[in-house]
Design a protein around this motif. Structure first.
Motif, short mmCIF file in Angstrom:
data_model
loop_
_atom_site.label_atom_id
_atom_site.label_comp_id
_atom_site.label_asym_id
_atom_site.label_seq_id
_atom_site.Cartn_x
_atom_site.Cartn_y
_atom_site.Cartn_z
N ALA A 165 10.79 50.12 29.03
CA ALA A 165 12.07 50.69 29.43
C ALA A 165 12.09 50.98 30.93
O ALA A 165 13.05 50.66 31.62
N ALA A 166 11.01 51.57 31.44
CA ALA A 166 10.96 51.86 32.87
C ALA A 166 10.90 50.56 33.68
O ALA A 166 11.57 50.42 34.71
N SER A 173 14.24 48.95 33.88
CA SER A 173 15.08 49.51 34.93
C SER A 173 14.68 48.94 36.28
O SER A 173 15.52 48.54 37.09
N GLU A 196 15.35 50.40 24.60
CA GLU A 196 13.96 50.10 24.27
C GLU A 196 13.82 48.72 23.64
O GLU A 196 13.01 47.90 24.05
N CYS A 243 16.42 58.15 38.76
CA CYS A 243 16.49 57.29 37.59
C CYS A 243 15.23 57.49 36.75
O CYS A 243 15.26 57.61 35.53
N MET A 244 14.10 57.55 37.43
CA MET A 244 12.83 57.72 36.72
C MET A 244 12.66 59.18 36.25
O MET A 244 11.80 59.45 35.43
N THR A 254 15.24 60.70 34.76
CA THR A 254 15.91 60.57 33.47
C THR A 254 15.00 59.90 32.45
O THR A 254 14.88 60.35 31.31
N TYR A 255 14.30 58.83 32.88
CA TYR A 255 13.39 58.15 31.94
C TYR A 255 12.22 59.06 31.57
O TYR A 255 11.80 59.11 30.42
N TYR A 304 12.55 61.35 28.74
CA TYR A 304 12.42 60.83 27.38
C TYR A 304 10.97 60.58 26.98
O TYR A 304 10.69 60.23 25.84
N SER A 339 20.20 51.68 33.09
CA SER A 339 19.49 52.86 33.61
C SER A 339 20.32 53.57 34.68
O SER A 339 20.29 54.79 34.78
#
Ligand code: PHE
Length: 408
Positions: free
Chosen positions: A17-18, A21, A167, A231-232, A234-235, A238, A328
């Motif tokens: 997922a990262a 993005s 994902e 952005c990272m 926010t990731y 999770y 993202s």
């Protein structure tokens, strides 16, 4: 609200997922044109330095802020530093995400347009790809239609939920894209006359050094790694408590850099091999500007058997890589509105979508507005945001918290 937050299910999901993005048009479209502009090898050297010394540490910092707060970009600062002006760092990040989408979605639209052209069989009979790209640029309406389509597609994924959307798609698509890029790279370097392109990429010459190379490379590094705007964060919000943040940041950065360099190995050797006048090639590359990818690659496909299939596959995967990035970006802005203003996820998404479409329309009409958004976000907003995030983690946050969180 914390209990309801979802976390990524598997380890591979976290990296995928990262990386989804990070890997996007920044690597395949923006990196080559910045490299051409920055003089080739010298730009790449400075770029790699920026990734190592600023990029990876900043990504770890963002993950850390996200996981320890479990909140959106702006809310994270609010939570970890209540009642202080740090929340403005988060807000700057949200604004940056919005500005990036204002031109990024237009390029996403170009990829859809080229995908259709490839499928419709219009590319393999063409000889003037520069002219073909100019025709698209001179047709705002055509760009707007595709830009809106892409923005709505992104919004669909945002509304349908984090886990399923992001994902699952990233896990399958990234390896496919990587494989395709490898095949294209092999084809490109085996073209006759490709060596000039490789030398431009890997042999630094001092005559190409520009005074702005550091800022340009840093902006590109931040843009490509999706850092400096939260952005990272926010990731990271999770991630579960067992995710190794440093390892994840290194994996994502290595993947991202590999894809960018691969894109370079595809585009420069092709450009050198396929241009009639090699004396002016570097000037032509620079002049190609944002069109470089769309001008050079269709020429390469036409050097391959079944060119239509390669072209269609490439633009399809490129659009999907872009989609995992726009998801993202939109997630950052949407989650901010959703959690801070307590609007429903759906309403927040629609609001953001409308705003992005307005910026996208202006960018489609005016290339100077497009460039303004690109330069302001990559070269100023992301580095400024990154600077403040580093200050926050390195200076404001409790040292013990930072140490424990980044080590586990
Ligand atoms: N990193 C993405 C790319 O390379 C763009 C992006 C920038 C995405 C910032 C999110 C945040 O295409």
């Amino acid at each position: 609200m914390n209990e309801k937050r979802v976390t990524f299910a598997s380890k591979i999901g976290v990296v995928a997922a990262a990386a989804g993005s990070a890997v996007g048009l920044g690597n395949i479209w923006r990196f080559p044109s910045q490299t051409a502009d920055g003089g080739g090898a010298i730009f790449i050297l400075v770029y790699i330095g920026c990734i190592l010394f600023f990029g990876i540490p900043l990504m770890v910092s963002e993950f850390l802020v996200g996981r320890s707060s479990r909140a959106n970009t702006a809310g994270a600062f609010h939570k970890l530093a209540p009642g202080t002006p740090w929340k403005w760092v988060g807000r700057l990040g949200v604004l940056t995400g919005f500005v990036i989408m204002g031109f990024y979605m237009v390029v996403c639209g170009w990829t859809l347009d080229y995908l259709i052209q490839a499928v419709a069989g219009q590319l393999h009979t063409e000889t003037d790809f520069a002219g073909r790209f100019t025709a698209l640029q001179n047709n705002p309406l055509r760009q707007i239609v595709w830009m809106i389509a892409f923005t709505l597609l992104t919004a669909f994924f945002i509304i349908s939920g984090v886990k399923k959307g992001i994902e699952q798609s990233a896990k399958i698509l990234m390896p496919m894209l990587f494989l395709l890029l490898l095949i294209l790279a092999i084809r490109a370097i085996t073209l006759e006359g490709a060596s000039g392109g490789l030398a431009f990429l890997f042999k630094p010459t001092m005559e190409h050094v520009k005074p702005t190379v550091f800022l340009d490379a840093m902006g590109q590094a931040f843009f490509s790694l999706s850092i400096g705007m939260g952005c990272m964060i926010t990731y990271g919000s999770y991630f579960n408590n067992h995710t190794n943040l440093t390892k994840t940041a290194i994996q994502v950065s290595v993947l991202d850099t590999l894809v960018a360099i691969l894109a370079g190995i595809i585009i420069f050797p092709s450009a050198f091999a396929l241009t009639a006048n090699s004396a002016t090639i570097v000037d032509e590359l620079v002049a190609g500007g944002p069109g470089l990818l769309f001008i050079t690659l269709p020429g390469l496909f036409n050097q391959m058997p079944a060119s239509m299939v390669w072209a269609a596959m490439f633009f399809c995967l490129l659009a999907l890589a872009a989609l995992t990035s726009t998801i993202s970006l939109m997630e950052v802005v949407t989650l901010y509105i959703h959690e801070e203003y307590l609007l429903s996820r759906r309403k927040s998404t629609l609001l953001v979508t409308a705003g992005v479409i307005v910026l996208g329309i202006i960018s489609s009409f005016s290339s100077s507005f497009f460039n303004f958004l690109d330069i302001t976000s990559a070269k100023f907003m992301l580095p400024a945001g990154g600077f403040f995030i580093c200050l926050f983690v390195g200076w404001y946050l409790d040292k013990k918290l930072v140490h424990d969180l980044s080590m586990d």
